[in-house]
Motif scaffolding. Structure first.
Motif, mmCIF file in Angstrom:
data_model
loop_
_atom_site.group_PDB
_atom_site.id
_atom_site.type_symbol
_atom_site.label_atom_id
_atom_site.label_comp_id
_atom_site.label_asym_id
_atom_site.label_seq_id
_atom_site.Cartn_x
_atom_site.Cartn_y
_atom_site.Cartn_z
ATOM 1 N N ALA A 112 -0.363 33.123 4.057
ATOM 2 C CA ALA A 112 -0.482 34.504 3.997
ATOM 3 C C ALA A 112 -0.865 35.043 5.292
ATOM 4 N N ASP A 113 -1.072 34.201 6.593
ATOM 5 C CA ASP A 113 -1.051 34.602 7.767
ATOM 6 C C ASP A 113 0.293 34.865 8.290
ATOM 7 N N GLU A 114 1.094 33.830 8.089
ATOM 8 C CA GLU A 114 2.585 33.960 8.452
ATOM 9 C C GLU A 114 3.134 35.183 7.817
ATOM 10 N N ILE A 115 3.171 35.364 6.298
ATOM 11 C CA ILE A 115 3.754 36.404 5.888
ATOM 12 C C ILE A 115 3.297 37.556 6.367
ATOM 13 N N ARG A 116 2.036 37.946 6.614
ATOM 14 C CA ARG A 116 1.380 39.124 7.220
ATOM 15 C C ARG A 116 2.071 39.323 8.567
ATOM 16 N N ASP A 117 2.084 38.192 9.541
ATOM 17 C CA ASP A 117 2.726 38.447 10.943
ATOM 18 C C ASP A 117 4.175 38.707 10.615
ATOM 19 N N ARG A 118 5.030 38.153 10.021
ATOM 20 C CA ARG A 118 6.333 38.649 9.837
ATOM 21 C C ARG A 118 6.576 40.121 9.326
ATOM 22 N N HIS B 110 8.249 43.180 11.912
ATOM 23 C CA HIS B 110 9.368 43.941 11.514
ATOM 24 C C HIS B 110 9.361 45.109 10.409
ATOM 25 N N LEU B 111 8.121 45.927 10.645
ATOM 26 C CA LEU B 111 7.946 46.859 9.549
ATOM 27 C C LEU B 111 8.690 47.813 9.100
ATOM 28 N N ASN B 112 9.935 48.152 10.147
ATOM 29 C CA ASN B 112 10.830 48.917 9.475
ATOM 30 C C ASN B 112 12.156 48.296 9.066
ATOM 31 N N ARG B 113 11.971 47.085 9.239
ATOM 32 C CA ARG B 113 13.447 46.315 8.855
ATOM 33 C C ARG B 113 13.421 46.104 7.649
ATOM 34 N N PRO B 114 14.675 45.744 6.871
ATOM 35 C CA PRO B 114 14.848 45.412 5.569
ATOM 36 C C PRO B 114 14.150 44.174 5.248
ATOM 37 N N ALA B 115 13.643 43.826 4.357
ATOM 38 C CA ALA B 115 13.031 42.559 3.929
ATOM 39 C C ALA B 115 13.461 41.892 2.688
ATOM 40 N N VAL B 116 13.891 42.695 1.831
ATOM 41 C CA VAL B 116 14.418 42.411 0.512
ATOM 42 C C VAL B 116 15.512 43.440 0.169
ATOM 43 N N HIS B 117 16.593 43.101 -0.667
ATOM 44 C CA HIS B 117 17.433 43.889 -1.250
ATOM 45 C C HIS B 117 17.404 43.530 -2.554
ATOM 46 N N VAL C 3 17.958 44.252 -6.586
ATOM 47 C CA VAL C 3 19.162 44.806 -7.513
ATOM 48 C C VAL C 3 18.666 44.912 -9.023
ATOM 49 N N SER C 4 18.412 46.045 -9.504
ATOM 50 C CA SER C 4 17.976 46.154 -10.880
ATOM 51 C C SER C 4 18.924 47.074 -11.809
ATOM 52 N N LYS C 5 19.417 46.757 -12.806
ATOM 53 C CA LYS C 5 19.967 47.583 -13.626
ATOM 54 C C LYS C 5 19.183 49.001 -14.081
ATOM 55 N N ALA C 6 17.987 48.961 -14.053
ATOM 56 C CA ALA C 6 17.090 50.074 -14.278
ATOM 57 C C ALA C 6 16.892 50.917 -13.225
ATOM 58 N N MET C 7 16.623 50.363 -11.895
ATOM 59 C CA MET C 7 16.342 50.773 -10.637
ATOM 60 C C MET C 7 17.394 50.976 -9.762
ATOM 61 N N GLY C 8 18.584 50.167 -9.953
ATOM 62 C CA GLY C 8 19.740 50.289 -8.946
ATOM 63 C C GLY C 8 19.331 49.358 -7.907
ATOM 64 N N ASP C 9 20.288 49.413 -6.832
ATOM 65 C CA ASP C 9 19.940 48.744 -5.553
ATOM 66 C C ASP C 9 18.828 49.579 -4.737
ATOM 67 N N ARG C 10 18.125 48.707 -4.100
ATOM 68 C CA ARG C 10 16.911 49.087 -3.142
ATOM 69 C C ARG C 10 16.600 48.410 -2.327
ATOM 70 N N ASN C 11 16.606 48.735 -0.910
ATOM 71 C CA ASN C 11 15.830 47.872 0.185
ATOM 72 C C ASN C 11 14.818 48.217 0.298
ATOM 73 N N VAL C 12 13.726 46.968 0.487
ATOM 74 C CA VAL C 12 12.352 47.448 0.718
ATOM 75 C C VAL C 12 12.286 46.820 2.178
ATOM 76 N N ARG C 13 11.281 47.598 3.070
ATOM 77 C CA ARG C 13 11.157 47.164 4.067
ATOM 78 C C ARG C 13 9.977 46.156 4.351
ATOM 79 N N TRP C 14 9.882 45.495 5.367
ATOM 80 C CA TRP C 14 8.907 44.655 5.573
ATOM 81 C C TRP C 14 7.421 45.326 5.486
ATOM 82 N N GLY C 15 7.137 46.574 6.063
ATOM 83 C CA GLY C 15 6.083 47.349 6.058
ATOM 84 C C GLY C 15 5.762 47.764 4.652
ATOM 85 N N GLU C 16 6.632 48.139 3.841
ATOM 86 C CA GLU C 16 6.349 48.430 2.303
ATOM 87 C C GLU C 16 5.785 47.245 1.537
ATOM 88 N N LEU C 17 6.790 45.981 2.045
ATOM 89 C CA LEU C 17 6.092 44.624 1.367
ATOM 90 C C LEU C 17 4.762 44.435 1.769
#
Length: 91
Positions: free
Chosen positions: A8-14, A18-25, A27-41
């Motif tokens: 948990a500490d390691e994930i929080r630190d990461r 990188h708050l404003n960098r993309p963390a996850v791309h 892909v969903s048929k229902a929602m389409g493609d979406r980039n999620v930033r580290w801060g949102e994660l």
């Protein structure tokens, strides 16, 4: 000598590094493609952790999360780690 750090500490630190960098791309048929930033994660996973803690009958152990493949599933998995639980993975 420093003590062992939790996952948990390691994930929080990461996330914080990188708050404003993309963390996850995602892909969903229902929602389409979406980039999620580290801060949102981080923010969404912390929210999930609070919800899991408030619903839990103990402070640790295994938590079972049943959701469709979605960003909410990812937030809940990370949130369960933040809350001190072990999320099992089923496919």
């Amino acid at each position: 000598m420093t003590g062992a750090r939790s996952l948990a500490d390691e994930i929080r630190d990461r996330c914080r590094e990188h708050l404003n960098r993309p963390a996850v791309h995602f892909v969903s048929k229902a929602m389409g493609d979406r980039n999620v930033r580290w801060g949102e994660l981080l923010e969404s996973s912390e929210r999930a952790a609070r919800n899991i803690r408030s619903a839990a009958s103990s402070t640790s152990g295994v938590v079972v999360i049943v959701l469709d493949h979605s960003m909410d599933l990812l937030y809940s998995l990370i949130g369960s780690i933040f809350a001190g639980f072990t999320p099992p993975i089923f496919s």
